[in-house]
Motif scaffolding. Structure first.
Motif, short mmCIF file in Angstrom:
data_model
loop_
_atom_site.label_atom_id
_atom_site.label_comp_id
_atom_site.label_asym_id
_atom_site.label_seq_id
_atom_site.Cartn_x
_atom_site.Cartn_y
_atom_site.Cartn_z
N GLN A 31 1.01 -0.97 -0.05
CA GLN A 31 -0.13 -0.38 -0.01
C GLN A 31 0.81 1.64 -0.11
OE1 GLN A 31 -2.11 0.37 3.34
NE2 GLN A 31 -3.42 2.29 2.49
N TYR A 93 0.66 -5.83 4.27
CA TYR A 93 -0.56 -5.64 4.39
C TYR A 93 -1.31 -5.30 5.12
CZ TYR A 93 -5.25 -5.25 2.52
OH TYR A 93 -6.35 -5.09 2.41
N ALA B 34 -4.29 1.41 13.81
CA ALA B 34 -2.99 1.91 14.17
C ALA B 34 -2.70 3.02 15.42
CB ALA B 34 -1.79 2.12 12.56
N TYR B 36 -0.17 6.65 15.92
CA TYR B 36 1.11 6.83 15.24
C TYR B 36 1.33 8.19 16.23
CZ TYR B 36 0.07 4.54 10.95
OH TYR B 36 -0.25 3.66 9.95
N THR B 43 9.07 13.23 11.64
CA THR B 43 7.49 12.13 10.83
C THR B 43 6.76 11.27 11.55
OG1 THR B 43 6.96 11.37 8.61
CG2 THR B 43 8.76 10.56 10.06
N PHE B 44 6.18 10.84 11.41
CA PHE B 44 5.33 9.96 11.93
C PHE B 44 5.50 8.30 11.84
CE2 PHE B 44 1.17 12.69 12.29
CZ PHE B 44 1.30 13.24 11.04
N LEU B 46 4.74 4.85 14.37
CA LEU B 46 4.19 4.02 14.11
C LEU B 46 4.25 3.63 15.60
CD1 LEU B 46 2.19 1.66 13.64
CD2 LEU B 46 2.90 0.49 12.40
N LEU B 49 0.18 -1.47 16.20
CA LEU B 49 -1.08 -1.84 15.09
C LEU B 49 -2.30 -2.87 16.29
CD1 LEU B 49 -1.96 -1.26 12.23
CD2 LEU B 49 -1.35 -3.98 12.12
N LEU B 93 -1.72 10.83 16.16
CA LEU B 93 -3.13 9.65 14.93
C LEU B 93 -3.27 9.02 15.32
CD1 LEU B 93 -1.77 11.51 11.72
CD2 LEU B 93 -3.66 12.26 13.03
N ARG B 97 -8.69 1.14 9.66
CA ARG B 97 -8.63 0.19 8.44
C ARG B 97 -10.23 -1.16 8.44
NH1 ARG B 97 -3.58 -1.31 6.64
NH2 ARG B 97 -3.24 -0.11 5.77
N GLY B 100 -10.74 -5.95 4.81
CA GLY B 100 -10.72 -6.46 3.97
C GLY B 100 -10.30 -4.99 2.64
N GLY B 101 -10.00 -4.30 3.56
CA GLY B 101 -9.94 -2.88 3.71
C GLY B 101 -8.75 -2.46 2.50
N TYR B 102 -8.27 -1.50 1.86
CA TYR B 102 -7.05 -1.10 1.56
C TYR B 102 -7.00 0.14 1.79
CZ TYR B 102 -3.22 0.01 -1.94
OH TYR B 102 -2.16 -1.04 -2.31
N GLU B 103 -7.10 1.15 1.69
CA GLU B 103 -6.35 2.43 2.99
C GLU B 103 -7.36 2.56 4.43
OE1 GLU B 103 -7.97 5.36 0.24
OE2 GLU B 103 -7.42 6.89 1.28
N GLN B 104 -6.24 3.07 4.91
CA GLN B 104 -6.26 3.62 6.49
C GLN B 104 -6.79 5.31 6.61
OE1 GLN B 104 -2.87 3.40 8.95
NE2 GLN B 104 -2.73 1.33 9.12
N PHE B 106 -7.77 8.37 8.28
CA PHE B 106 -7.11 8.84 9.73
C PHE B 106 -7.88 9.71 10.37
CE2 PHE B 106 -2.77 7.22 9.70
CZ PHE B 106 -2.25 6.99 8.95
N PRO B 108 -8.62 13.40 13.04
CA PRO B 108 -7.75 14.50 12.85
C PRO B 108 -6.62 14.70 13.91
CG PRO B 108 -9.69 14.40 14.23
CD PRO B 108 -9.63 12.99 14.01
#
Lengths: 109, 115
Positions: A31, A93, B34, B36, B43-44, B46, B49, B93, B97, B100-104, B106, B108
């Motif tokens: 991703q 993933y 997740a 962060y 930067t962020f 992790l 999870l 932050l 997800r 089966g989802g692809y995108e996280q 976020f 605010p």
């Protein structure tokens, strides 16, 4: 672990100019997301693009998976585009994202 | 659409005290969350999870003893910063997800200041 390198570190544009931001990563990405962080700190997801080319508004992202790189093209920049653009990768993933240091973009009128 | 809320947006705590922050997913089932942290000028990173019905996985430099996380259902997660010190300052932050989802997605963020 995964390493994410972004370049340039900073960029100064005059309104109306185009810009290309680069993201290189060390492991195969399952991703890849591009984010915008406003000067105030809030994070906005721009594009999710692990491979190929995607467009949204004035933004175009192209990811070449085999070469482990992605770019974000900003066309016709506006002063409101100023902020930090972050690239983030998940190489296993759904295991959490590794963020790059970002490119700080400043657009002047 | 998928939305993630975080509460509080900003908080200040005294050094040595603890601070709990919450993450709420709306419009989707947050199978994994997740957490962060973005420290000043960085930067962020992790922290951990959390996946429902699985053990929470902490990254190096972060422990359950310091950042206990609760993820009791598919719409809510919380994290506490125990015994906060200056180095814990930053923007926290949560990214959620769905199965089966692809995108996280976020929230605010919660900005923590430690005095």
């Amino acid at each position: 672990g995964q390493q994410v390198q972004q370049s340039p570190a900073s960029l100064v544009l005059q309104e109306g100019e185009n810009a290309e931001l680069q993201c290189n990563f060390s492991s195969t990405a399952t991703q890849l997301q591009w984010f915008y962080q406003s000067p105030g700190g809030s994070l906005v997801s721009l594009l999710s693009n692990p491979s190929g080319t995607k467009h949204t508004g004035r933004l175009t992202s192209t990811t070449v998976t085999k070469e482990r790189r992605s770019s974000l093209h900003i066309s016709s920049s506006q002063t409101t585009d100023s902020g930090t653009y972050l690239c983030a990768i998940d190489d296993n993933y759904a295991q959490g994202l590794t963020f790059g240091l970002g490119t700080r973009v400043s657009v002047f009128p | 659409g998928a939305l993630v809320y975080q509460y509080p947006r900003r908080t200040i705590c005294k050094s040595g005290t603890s601070m709990r922050m919450e993450c709420q997913a709306v419009g989707f089932q947050a199978t994994s969350v997740a957490w962060y942290r973005q420290s000043p000028q960085k930067t962020f990173e992790l922290i951990a999870l959390s996946t429902v019905n699985s053990a929470i996985k902490y990254e190096q430099n972060f422990t359950q003893e310091k950042f206990p996380i609760s993820h009791p259902n598919l719409s809510f997660s919380s994290m506490t910063v125990l015994n906060a010190y200056l180095e814990d300052r930053g923007l926290y932050l949560c990214g959620a997800r769905e199965t089966g989802g692809y995108e996280q997605y976020f929230g605010p963020g919660t900005r923590l200041t430690v005095l």
